[in-house]
Scaffold this active site. Structure first.
Site, PDB file in Angstrom:
ATOM      1  CB  CYS A  91      -0.935  -0.007   1.205  1.00  0.00           C
ATOM      2  SG  CYS A  91      -2.068   1.395   1.244  1.00  0.00           S
ATOM      3  CD  GLU A 117      -2.860  -1.261  -2.643  1.00  0.00           C
ATOM      4  OE1 GLU A 117      -3.264  -0.296  -3.341  1.00  0.00           O
ATOM      5  OE2 GLU A 117      -2.967  -1.279  -1.411  1.00  0.00           O
TER       6      GLU A 117
END
Length: 232
Positions: free
Chosen positions: A146, A217
């Site tokens: 992230c 993601e």
């Protein structure tokens, strides 16, 4: 420092190998319509509203993951370094969300009543489960994508010619900002420190969760582009 150059400078480290491992995923992320059209300012407002609302929900759980990971750090120096880098990232993102929620007419009531998308729900539960049940090194590796992927994407978009009047320029500025980059570099460095002390089995687990989080993601951005909701 450009995020892509960072991986080159880390040659031989755990994180450099992990970044190389996700090269095919990064190619898919960079080609996502949501990011392409956010970059040129043509992203439909309803898509961005969906994305930023889901991201606000995600950040609430991600912050808790960071706290759990910090609590597992092997010494006070790493606890403090990790908390410092995590605080930088969360502060930056919270400021971004506050501005965009107002700009796009999303109220606090909307945030409270919002339901996470299937992709967002799966991703945050993966991170929470990994943080709770895994070692510090493995948990740290799961939260790294992230930081790193957003830094990489933000730098790449920032380096393109600016589009006058781009409603999403604040997003671009945030993830291309030196403050966010500093937080990402700290977490990369801490992950390499943890990897050096990890067993071969643990390092394999670190790679596995790094790859899985990177896949999530992609799923998170793709689901926002599709305005994903629960099918039943």
């Amino acid at each position: 420092m450009d995020a892509s150059k960072q991986s080159t400078e880390l040659t031989g480290s755990f994180t450099a190998a992990a970044w190389d491992r996700i090269a095919p995923i990064m190619a898919e992320i960079e080609a996502l319509p949501l990011l392409q059209r956010l970059s040129d300012g043509t992203l439909p407002p309803e898509v961005f509203r969906h994305y930023i609302l889901q991201d606000a929900l995600y950040l609430k759980h991600y912050a808790r993951c960071l706290a759990i990971v910090a609590a597992k750090a092997p010494d006070n120096a790493q606890v403090l370094r990790f908390l410092g880098s995590a605080q930088k990232a969360i502060t930056v993102e919270q400021g971004l969300h506050a501005g965009f929620l107002t700009q796009f007419g999303i109220t606090s009531a909307d945030v409270k009543s919002a339901e996470p998308s299937p992709a967002g729900f799966a991703y945050t539960n993966f991170l929470l489960a990994t943080a709770y049940h895994s070692s510090y090194a493995v948990a740290l590796s799961s939260i790294l994508p992230c930081f790193w992927i957003y830094w990489h994407v933000g730098e790449a978009i920032k380096n393109r010619p600016a589009i006058e009047g781009n409603a999403f320029q604040a997003w671009i500025n945030t993830y291309g900002d030196p403050q966010f980059a500093a937080g990402a570099r700290e977490v990369i460095a801490l992950t390499d420190i943890a990897a050096r002390a990890a067993s071969p089995v643990e390092r394999a687990q670190m790679t596995d969760v790094f790859v899985r989080a990177s896949q999530y993601e992609w799923m998170f951005w793709d689901s926002a582009w599709r305005l994903e909701t629960w099918p039943v």
